[in-house]
Design an enzyme around this catalytic site. Structure first.
Site, mmCIF file in Angstrom:
data_model
loop_
_atom_site.group_PDB
_atom_site.id
_atom_site.type_symbol
_atom_site.label_atom_id
_atom_site.label_comp_id
_atom_site.label_asym_id
_atom_site.label_seq_id
_atom_site.Cartn_x
_atom_site.Cartn_y
_atom_site.Cartn_z
ATOM 1 N N GLU A 81 -7.148 5.553 17.216
ATOM 2 C CA GLU A 81 -8.538 5.313 16.816
ATOM 3 C C GLU A 81 -9.356 4.620 17.902
ATOM 4 O OE1 GLU A 81 -8.887 3.479 12.972
ATOM 5 O OE2 GLU A 81 -7.447 4.849 12.070
ATOM 6 N N ASN A 119 0.845 -1.194 0.000
ATOM 7 C CA ASN A 119 0.000 0.000 0.000
ATOM 8 C C ASN A 119 0.883 1.248 0.000
ATOM 9 O OD1 ASN A 119 -1.815 2.066 0.524
ATOM 10 N ND2 ASN A 119 -2.282 1.396 2.594
#
Length: 176
Positions: free
Chosen positions: A169, A134
């Site tokens: 998160e 990625n």
């Protein structure tokens, strides 16, 4: 075929350390963990591998919206990104990366779940390989992919960075 594009570059500080951001007129194409001066060789190799000609051009203005959204994310003001992306990868990699974009903030999925979602249930290892390639970590949230047993496994930037992102998160408690 080699494409001639201007690749704009700038850096920013983050909770993960220095980030080098690369974008074209089409969108963000690469985020590299580390400062520009130590990333040049890696970035040039990445450009060459993906058939992109042209030099890296420093441009704070072009990178500014990317940097601002990343800063908002790191400060807890942003849970999603709405930036144009200029992805370089195989059809399979792009399929995996698109699936990663659907993993919500504060959520995780296993490599196996991603493989099933893209219609390739036996391609768990290939999903891991695509995840590792990625080029736009954080924005394409590969850090939200975990092992089937719930353990944090593999992250191109290092497990310490994955831990920071998942902690940010609220997925895990920060381990001191």
């Amino acid at each position: 075929m080699t494409e001639q594009l201007i690749h704009y570059v700038d850096e920013m500080d983050s909770p993960l350390g220095r980030l080098t951001i690369v974008a074209t007129d089409h969108g963000v194409c690469h985020i590299h963990f580390g400062e520009l001066k130590t990333s040049i060789a890696t970035l040039n190799a990445w450009l060459k591998k993906h058939g992109r000609k042209g030099e890296l051009t420093h441009c704070m203005e072009t990178i500014r919206p990317i940097r601002e959204q990343l800063e908002d994310y790191f400060s807890g003001k942003r849970a999603t990104f709405d930036l144009p992306l200029d992805l370089c990868g195989t059809i399979f990699q792009k399929k995996v990366w698109n699936a990663l974009k659907n993993i919500g903030y504060g959520k995780t999925k296993s490599y196996k779940e991603i493989a099933q979602e893209i219609g390739a249930p036996k391609a768990v290892r290939a999903v891991g390989g695509a995840n590792n390639k990625n080029p736009i970590p954080i924005i394409i949230p590969c850090h939200r992919v975990i092992g089937s047993n719930g353990n944090m496994v593999g992250y191109g930037g290092g497990l310490d960075k994955k831990e920071i992102l998942l902690s940010l998160e609220g997925v895990i408690q920060k381990i001191s």
